[in-house]
Design a protein around this motif. Structure first.
Motif, short mmCIF file in Angstrom:
data_model
loop_
_atom_site.label_atom_id
_atom_site.label_comp_id
_atom_site.label_asym_id
_atom_site.label_seq_id
_atom_site.Cartn_x
_atom_site.Cartn_y
_atom_site.Cartn_z
N ASN A 127 23.36 -31.54 -31.38
CA ASN A 127 23.64 -31.93 -32.60
C ASN A 127 22.89 -30.97 -33.62
OD1 ASN A 127 24.65 -35.20 -32.36
ND2 ASN A 127 23.04 -34.76 -31.03
N ILE A 128 22.25 -30.08 -33.31
CA ILE A 128 21.90 -29.03 -34.49
C ILE A 128 22.72 -28.35 -35.12
CG2 ILE A 128 21.45 -27.08 -33.08
CD1 ILE A 128 18.73 -26.83 -34.32
N ALA A 129 23.96 -28.18 -34.86
CA ALA A 129 25.06 -27.33 -35.38
C ALA A 129 25.58 -28.20 -36.77
CB ALA A 129 26.20 -27.25 -34.58
N VAL A 130 25.21 -29.35 -36.96
CA VAL A 130 25.83 -30.18 -38.08
C VAL A 130 24.74 -29.91 -39.32
CG1 VAL A 130 26.83 -31.99 -36.63
CG2 VAL A 130 24.42 -31.99 -37.36
N THR A 131 23.63 -29.24 -38.98
CA THR A 131 22.78 -29.09 -40.17
C THR A 131 23.31 -27.89 -40.77
OG1 THR A 131 21.33 -27.96 -38.68
CG2 THR A 131 21.02 -30.17 -38.95
N GLU A 132 23.84 -27.12 -40.10
CA GLU A 132 24.44 -25.54 -40.61
C GLU A 132 23.23 -24.84 -40.99
OE1 GLU A 132 26.59 -26.81 -44.14
OE2 GLU A 132 28.21 -27.43 -43.04
N VAL A 133 22.02 -25.03 -40.43
CA VAL A 133 20.91 -24.18 -40.51
C VAL A 133 20.75 -23.29 -39.27
CG1 VAL A 133 18.40 -24.33 -40.84
CG2 VAL A 133 19.58 -25.70 -42.17
N LEU A 134 20.71 -22.17 -39.34
CA LEU A 134 20.49 -21.14 -38.09
C LEU A 134 19.01 -21.23 -37.74
CD1 LEU A 134 22.77 -18.52 -39.15
CD2 LEU A 134 23.34 -20.37 -37.96
N ASN A 135 17.92 -21.61 -38.42
CA ASN A 135 16.57 -21.73 -37.73
C ASN A 135 16.39 -22.99 -37.07
OD1 ASN A 135 13.80 -21.27 -37.52
ND2 ASN A 135 13.53 -20.82 -39.25
N PRO A 136 16.24 -23.04 -36.02
CA PRO A 136 16.05 -24.40 -35.33
C PRO A 136 14.59 -25.06 -35.76
CG PRO A 136 15.49 -22.49 -33.57
CD PRO A 136 16.06 -22.09 -35.03
N ILE A 137 13.87 -24.14 -35.98
CA ILE A 137 12.47 -24.91 -36.59
C ILE A 137 12.72 -25.70 -37.99
CG2 ILE A 137 9.96 -24.72 -37.25
CD1 ILE A 137 10.72 -24.09 -34.12
N THR A 138 13.21 -25.03 -38.85
CA THR A 138 13.75 -25.62 -40.17
C THR A 138 14.60 -26.88 -39.79
OG1 THR A 138 13.53 -23.50 -41.26
CG2 THR A 138 14.63 -25.32 -42.47
N ALA A 139 15.64 -26.80 -38.90
CA ALA A 139 16.55 -27.92 -38.78
C ALA A 139 15.77 -29.03 -38.37
CB ALA A 139 17.51 -27.44 -37.75
N VAL A 140 15.06 -28.92 -37.45
CA VAL A 140 13.84 -29.81 -36.78
C VAL A 140 13.06 -30.70 -37.73
CG1 VAL A 140 12.31 -30.55 -35.06
CG2 VAL A 140 14.21 -29.22 -34.50
N LEU A 141 12.45 -29.67 -38.39
CA LEU A 141 11.44 -30.15 -39.51
C LEU A 141 12.34 -31.11 -40.95
CD1 LEU A 141 8.98 -27.04 -39.93
CD2 LEU A 141 8.63 -29.41 -38.62
N LEU A 142 13.50 -30.61 -41.17
CA LEU A 142 14.13 -31.24 -42.23
C LEU A 142 15.07 -32.06 -41.73
CD1 LEU A 142 13.66 -28.37 -44.93
CD2 LEU A 142 12.46 -30.55 -44.70
N ALA A 143 15.67 -32.25 -40.68
CA ALA A 143 16.67 -33.03 -40.23
C ALA A 143 15.97 -33.99 -39.33
CB ALA A 143 17.81 -32.32 -39.84
N PHE A 144 15.62 -33.81 -37.87
CA PHE A 144 15.50 -34.57 -36.92
C PHE A 144 13.97 -35.11 -37.35
CE2 PHE A 144 18.50 -31.42 -35.40
CZ PHE A 144 19.57 -32.35 -34.92
N ARG A 145 13.04 -34.67 -37.91
CA ARG A 145 11.92 -35.25 -38.07
C ARG A 145 11.63 -34.98 -39.51
NH1 ARG A 145 6.64 -31.94 -37.07
NH2 ARG A 145 6.47 -32.59 -39.10
N ALA A 146 12.50 -35.35 -40.59
CA ALA A 146 12.34 -35.17 -41.90
C ALA A 146 11.29 -35.97 -42.54
CB ALA A 146 13.52 -35.35 -42.68
N MET A 147 11.14 -37.32 -41.97
CA MET A 147 10.17 -38.33 -42.36
C MET A 147 8.79 -37.63 -42.31
SD MET A 147 9.58 -41.22 -43.78
CE MET A 147 11.22 -42.20 -43.63
N ASP A 148 8.56 -37.16 -41.08
CA ASP A 148 7.24 -36.41 -40.79
C ASP A 148 6.92 -35.39 -41.76
OD1 ASP A 148 6.91 -38.18 -38.81
OD2 ASP A 148 7.48 -36.85 -37.30
N THR A 149 8.00 -34.71 -42.08
CA THR A 149 7.53 -33.45 -43.02
C THR A 149 7.41 -34.11 -44.55
OG1 THR A 149 9.34 -31.90 -41.79
CG2 THR A 149 8.63 -31.51 -44.01
N LEU A 150 8.10 -35.07 -44.89
CA LEU A 150 8.00 -35.81 -46.14
C LEU A 150 6.58 -36.43 -46.48
CD1 LEU A 150 8.71 -37.04 -49.01
CD2 LEU A 150 9.79 -39.05 -47.66
N LEU A 151 6.01 -37.11 -45.43
CA LEU A 151 4.62 -37.56 -45.32
C LEU A 151 3.55 -36.54 -45.25
CD1 LEU A 151 5.18 -40.40 -42.79
CD2 LEU A 151 5.11 -40.58 -45.18
N GLU A 152 3.85 -35.40 -44.63
CA GLU A 152 2.85 -34.12 -44.77
C GLU A 152 2.79 -33.63 -46.22
OE1 GLU A 152 4.59 -31.51 -42.06
OE2 GLU A 152 4.04 -32.67 -40.22
N ALA A 153 3.86 -33.46 -46.80
CA ALA A 153 3.84 -33.06 -48.15
C ALA A 153 3.17 -34.12 -49.07
CB ALA A 153 5.15 -32.87 -48.95
#
Length: 313
Positions: A127-153
């Motif tokens: 499913n990572i292709a739908v994010t259109e982001v080529l860096n998988p780390i950024t895609a995971v942090l801001l799509a698949f675990r975006a809630m965790d990243t928001l709470l970290e900030a």
């Protein structure tokens, strides 16, 4: 050859870990911790985790090390009484037994994992292709675990507020830390004039390529915060008073933009922090751009400490 180097690196890391724990002086322990973090950076490079390596070097070894050095400097006057108050044999044995037990429990948990270990990697890869982001780390942090990243900030912002809460009443709203002074023609002032332009370009580049290559907002913000701190340490500028409205708006702008994108996803895609099809990369970049100044200010101000002076220099 690589096996020998990896074994030597592992032995050195374990030795530094033991040194950091058993060192009696705080400053020596901090130096060991910083070296430990830098060696972990090499480990992540060996494991091809470039994003994690950048984060470890910038935050784990860099910013955290600087915080610990500042703390060790402030605690230096209390070390002698602490050394005199040596714990008893029973306490030391209890600490050793608990440490061995925790280590054994962690090792057991790893060993009893099923083979192959449970993983969501296939679902992410599908499913990572739908994010259109080529860096998988950024895609995971801001799509698949975006809630965790928001709470970290948000946690980082709360941590800064916690640091500010240590300020004496008369200094609240003033400038954090002590007024820094350095020799105008000294090496520190020279470095503060030469390095920041290079560091700013490097930090912005690492941030800019984060969507499609190793890098991102955390790594770039750490470099920018370090350049800002260098200029202040050289006495070329002063920290802003924490009562400034522009400063407070920039501190909350990143999390607020993140939440706004999440609400937009709830309206248009049916779930909080979901992205409408075809607009995922655009919204991820909006979040990254909004968080960049927030993280730079939070990291720099956290290292400066609580307000200790009035608004006037």
């Amino acid at each position: 050859m690589n096996t020998v180097l990896n074994l030597g690196l592992a032995a050195l890391i374990l030795g530094l870990a033991v040194w950091t724990i058993v060192a009696r002086e705080a400053y020596a322990a901090v130096v060991g911790f910083i070296a430990y973090g830098l060696l972990l950076t090499l480990v992540w490079v060996q494991l091809h985790g470039i994003d994690v390596a950048l984060t470890e070097a910038a935050i784990g070894g860099g910013l955290t090390g600087a915080l610990l050095i500042a703390a060790a400097g402030r605690l230096r006057g209390t070390e002698a009484p602490a050394h005199a108050d040596r714990p008893g044999i029973a306490t030391r044995w209890l600490a050793a037994v608990v440490s061995v037990a925790v280590t054994g429990a962690l090792a057991l948990c790893v060993l009893v994992l099923p083979v192959p270990a449970p993983t969501l990697a296939p679902e992410v890869a599908a499913n990572i292709a739908v994010t259109e982001v080529l860096n998988p780390i950024t895609a995971v942090l801001l799509a698949f675990r975006a809630m965790d990243t928001l709470l970290e900030a948000i946690v980082l912002l709360f941590a800064l507020i916690g640091v500010w809460s240590l300020a004496p009443d008369h200094a609240w709203g003033g400038r954090p830390g002590l007024l820094q002074q350095a020799e105008p023609d000294g090496m520190l002032a020279y470095a503060a004039r030469v390095l920041p332009p290079i560091g700013i370009v490097a930090g912005m580049y690492i941030f800019w390529v984060g969507a499609d290559a190793p890098g991102g907002k955390f790594q770039g913000a750490t470099i920018l915060a370090a350049m800002w701190l260098l200029v202040m340490m050289a006495g070329l500028t002063d920290a802003p008073p924490i009562s400034r409205r522009w400063l407070r708006w920039l501190l909350v702008a990143g999390p607020l933009a993140f939440i706004a994108v999440g609400v937009l996803g709830a309206i248009t895609a049916g779930a909080f922090l979901s992205y409408p099809l075809g607009h995922a990369k655009t919204l991820i970049l909006v979040i990254e751009f909004a968080l960049m100044p927030t993280l730079t200010l939070v990291l720099g101000l956290m290292l400066l400490g609580a307000p200790l002076r009035g608004e006037t220099p």
